[in-house]
Structures are given as C-alpha cells and as structure tokens.
Design an enzyme around this catalytic site. Sequence first.
Site, PDB file in Angstrom:
ATOM      1  N   ASP A 175       0.816  -1.221   0.000  1.00  0.00           N
ATOM      2  CA  ASP A 175       0.000   0.000   0.000  1.00  0.00           C
ATOM      3  C   ASP A 175       0.852   1.275   0.000  1.00  0.00           C
ATOM      4  O   ASP A 175       0.348   2.350  -0.313  1.00  0.00           O
ATOM      5  CB  ASP A 175      -0.921   0.040   1.227  1.00  0.00           C
ATOM      6  CG  ASP A 175      -1.851  -1.154   1.289  1.00  0.00           C
ATOM      7  OD1 ASP A 175      -2.151  -1.735   0.235  1.00  0.00           O
ATOM      8  OD2 ASP A 175      -2.263  -1.516   2.410  1.00  0.00           O
ATOM      9  N   ARG A 201      -6.017   0.154   0.911  1.00  0.00           N
ATOM     10  CA  ARG A 201      -6.730   0.543   2.138  1.00  0.00           C
ATOM     11  C   ARG A 201      -7.157   2.005   2.037  1.00  0.00           C
ATOM     12  O   ARG A 201      -7.746   2.374   1.038  1.00  0.00           O
ATOM     13  CB  ARG A 201      -5.882   0.278   3.382  1.00  0.00           C
ATOM     14  CG  ARG A 201      -5.528  -1.177   3.553  1.00  0.00           C
ATOM     15  CD  ARG A 201      -5.107  -1.483   4.944  1.00  0.00           C
ATOM     16  NE  ARG A 201      -3.890  -0.775   5.301  1.00  0.00           N
ATOM     17  CZ  ARG A 201      -3.307  -0.832   6.479  1.00  0.00           C
ATOM     18  NH1 ARG A 201      -3.862  -1.559   7.439  1.00  0.00           N
ATOM     19  NH2 ARG A 201      -2.208  -0.193   6.738  1.00  0.00           N
ATOM     20  N   GLU A 236      -9.695   0.904  -3.430  1.00  0.00           N
ATOM     21  CA  GLU A 236     -10.732   0.209  -2.653  1.00  0.00           C
ATOM     22  C   GLU A 236     -11.316   1.082  -1.542  1.00  0.00           C
ATOM     23  O   GLU A 236     -12.461   0.892  -1.135  1.00  0.00           O
ATOM     24  CB  GLU A 236     -10.173  -1.087  -2.062  1.00  0.00           C
ATOM     25  CG  GLU A 236      -8.981  -0.878  -1.126  1.00  0.00           C
ATOM     26  CD  GLU A 236      -8.331  -2.168  -0.639  1.00  0.00           C
ATOM     27  OE1 GLU A 236      -8.786  -3.258  -1.013  1.00  0.00           O
ATOM     28  OE2 GLU A 236      -7.358  -2.077   0.134  1.00  0.00           O
ATOM     29  N   HIS A 286      -5.878  -9.798  -4.756  1.00  0.00           N
ATOM     30  CA  HIS A 286      -4.594 -10.309  -4.269  1.00  0.00           C
ATOM     31  C   HIS A 286      -3.575 -10.570  -5.360  1.00  0.00           C
ATOM     32  O   HIS A 286      -2.409 -10.850  -5.055  1.00  0.00           O
ATOM     33  CB  HIS A 286      -4.837 -11.556  -3.416  1.00  0.00           C
ATOM     34  CG  HIS A 286      -5.646 -11.236  -2.195  1.00  0.00           C
ATOM     35  ND1 HIS A 286      -7.008 -11.121  -2.229  1.00  0.00           N
ATOM     36  CD2 HIS A 286      -5.261 -10.927  -0.939  1.00  0.00           C
ATOM     37  CE1 HIS A 286      -7.440 -10.779  -1.029  1.00  0.00           C
ATOM     38  NE2 HIS A 286      -6.401 -10.655  -0.232  1.00  0.00           N
TER      39      HIS A 286
HETATM   40  O1  F6P Z   1      -2.449  -3.904   3.438  1.00  0.00           O
HETATM   41  C1  F6P Z   1      -2.278  -4.733   2.355  1.00  0.00           C
HETATM   42  C2  F6P Z   1      -3.599  -5.170   1.814  1.00  0.00           C
HETATM   43  O2  F6P Z   1      -3.287  -5.922   0.672  1.00  0.00           O
HETATM   44  C3  F6P Z   1      -4.612  -4.054   1.538  1.00  0.00           C
HETATM   45  O3  F6P Z   1      -4.301  -3.324   0.382  1.00  0.00           O
HETATM   46  C4  F6P Z   1      -5.889  -4.836   1.493  1.00  0.00           C
HETATM   47  O4  F6P Z   1      -7.015  -4.042   1.825  1.00  0.00           O
HETATM   48  C5  F6P Z   1      -5.684  -5.872   2.556  1.00  0.00           C
HETATM   49  O5  F6P Z   1      -4.289  -6.035   2.701  1.00  0.00           O
HETATM   50  C6  F6P Z   1      -6.303  -7.208   2.220  1.00  0.00           C
HETATM   51  O6  F6P Z   1      -6.022  -8.098   3.244  1.00  0.00           O
HETATM   52  P1  F6P Z   1      -6.446  -9.626   3.287  1.00  0.00           P
HETATM   53  O7  F6P Z   1      -5.175 -10.393   3.141  1.00  0.00           O
HETATM   54  O8  F6P Z   1      -7.029  -9.793   4.650  1.00  0.00           O
HETATM   55  O9  F6P Z   1      -7.397  -9.907   2.188  1.00  0.00           O
END
Ligand code: F6P
Length: 359
Positions: free
Chosen positions: A140, A184, A235, A283
């Site tokens: 991020d 985030r 997001e 992801h």
């Molecule tokens: O902080 C890294 C991040 O990839 C964010 O950009 C995203 O909102 C969050 O983690 C997603 O996390 P998770 O692994 O819980 O899906």
Amino acid sequence: MFRLAISTGGGDAPGLNGVIRAIVLAAIHRGWEVHGIRKGFNGLLGEDAVVPLTADSVRGITHLGGTILGTTNRGNPFNWPVANERGEIEMRDRSDELVAAFRRHGFDAMIVIGGDGSLRIAHALFKKGVPIVGVPKTIDNDLAATDVTFGFRTAVQTATEAIDKLHSTAESHERTMVVEVMGRNTGWIALFSGVSSTADVILIPEIPYRLERVFDKIRERYSSGRNFAIVVASEGAIPVGGEEIFQTETHSGVKRYGGIAEHLAGEIAEHTGVETRSLVLGHLQRGGTPTAYDRLIALRFGAAAVRMVEAGRFGTMVALHPPEVRAVPIEEAIAQIKRVPVGGDIVQTARDMGIAFGD
Ligand code: F6P
C-alpha cells in the site's frame, strides 16, 4: 552464540523473501544463528513452529513472491481471540506468553518485517523489553518515515499491466471498465497505476469524489468519439460526505475493503447508459515476482536491519531516505499513515493530462 529471530507478519508483499535472505546471510556472515518464527508471531505462541534458517534455507528465493515463513494478519498477541467455556470468543492479551517464549528460546534480538499493524505490535513488544528492529513492508506504501516500501512498485506494475490489457477490450466493446485496486485508505496504487496506464478517472480516498463528476467525464469521452473509458478506483475511495465500502466475511465477521468497483459500475451504467463492467484486481497485486527495484530495497532493508541489531539500535525501523537506508524510531513510522499529497506533482500531472478525480 548470538541468536536472532525473524518474523513476517500482516499481508504478504513481493520482496519479503529477499529481506529474509539478506538477514540470514548477513547474520551468518557475523557468526550468528538465525531462526524463523512461522506465521507472524504464531510460532512463539505455540500455534506454529520456530524453524532454524541456514544459507540453504534461503537459497534461490530472492525472486519469489510470498514469504517462506508464512504470515497472518489475524495474529495480534495483545488481542488474541480465545473461545471461553460458553463457546463465545473473548480477546486475550498473550504478549507475556510471547515474551517468555522469546526468552526460553534464548533469542538475543528479533527483526520484525511488517506493515503498520505488525510494527505496532513490534513497538509494544519493544516496550515490554524485547530487543526489536523493524523492517517496513506493505504494497500500500502507506507507512510514514520511509520514502517507499518494497512490494509497492511490483503491485503498481501488476495493476498497470492489467489496466493496459483492459484498454483493448473496453475499446472493442465500447464499454467503461471500472478497476478496483488495493491500498486501504490511501490511493498510492490507484494513482501510480492509473496515471501510468492513462486511466480516464482515478478515485482515491484522499480526494472524495462526486458521482456526477465521474458521469460527466464518461459522457465527455463518449461524446468526443472516444467510445470507451477506464476508471481506476482505490478500494477505500469515498464519495463526498459518504463512506468507504466494506465486505463482511460471513464466517468470521471480519470487515475487509471491497465492492467499490461493482458499486460504481452499477451507478455509471444506470446514469450514463453506457455498458459498464467491473473488475477487482485483489490479491493478484500482492503476488508474483518482485521487480528488480523491490528486490534491491528488500535486500538493502534486510542487511541494514542486521547492522542495526549489531549496533544495538533496538526500537528502530530501517527506512529508505534516498539515497540512504537509515534507522528511524518505529514510533515515528506508526504515528500516522502516509497519504497521497493532493497538491503533489503526480496528482497535478494527472490533472494536466485530463484525468478526472471526480472532484
Ligand atoms: O495492506 C495490504 C492489503 O493488501 C490491503 O491493500 C488490502 O485491503 C488488505 O491487505 C487485504 O487483506 P487480506 O489479506 O485480509 O485480504
């Protein structure tokens, strides 16, 4: 013999394995022993293992995504969910247990590689007497006190390539494509990938948007004969006076960002009459081979963290202050998140190129 522990916590980021490799090799070079705590801090809480790390364990991993130690973003030792006798979940503080395990293993220091959540835990453990050095990690790029984190540029590259690919299909079908990227409550990935891939609209949390302004930009595109449009939405983007969109996991009740692309696509289709599709990159942005630049930062951070341990500079985090890697207090890094400067030259560049922010 000096015994060093390493842990990787929070969401993974391309480059983590490079940090681990540099730490292990730099520590072995000094005649130290290195152990990996598996899955964040879980290995020290009996929820997973503590494993010895040798030069062999870190062979050929610099270019690999993920972390050979595993990770979790649900493992806060200060706030650990435990089921009580009635089967209800209660939060317990297991930090004393963790500190005792650290001592029982005979560790002299720990390097914690993590984002804002893991570094907060690291700082609290440091205050409890654990000699800790931090390494900043997040795709991020929202950590203050460092110019950039490894993983960010790889994520931007992945998002940019994906948006590039959407252009041709959007144009062929005369559609508007709305792409949701991670970040985030910061818009770094959206801004960097959106400008690089020539999006028409970029929505970031730092610049609250008005739907009408987004519709205007799309109508303007179509009426000028450019019969397609690309919208990149972070997001965590928010409408003026509105709120972020979250998804709640049904099995755990955990709230995660997600859903803005689908929401926007529905609104755009309804109000402009343009055929619109949405896509969540999700992801994908966290996976894959780190770019050469991210590998280099990762290796530099790992080696620098070992030098900080050697110098006894505990409670600090390594940080990139170009052209140097320096140590800064962890406290400084977690005091605030780093947000996109709305008056900065990248936002200005985008505006000069006709990209709309919905404001
Ligand atoms: O902080 C890294 C991040 O990839 C964010 O950009 C995203 O909102 C969050 O983690 C997603 O996390 P998770 O692994 O819980 O899906």
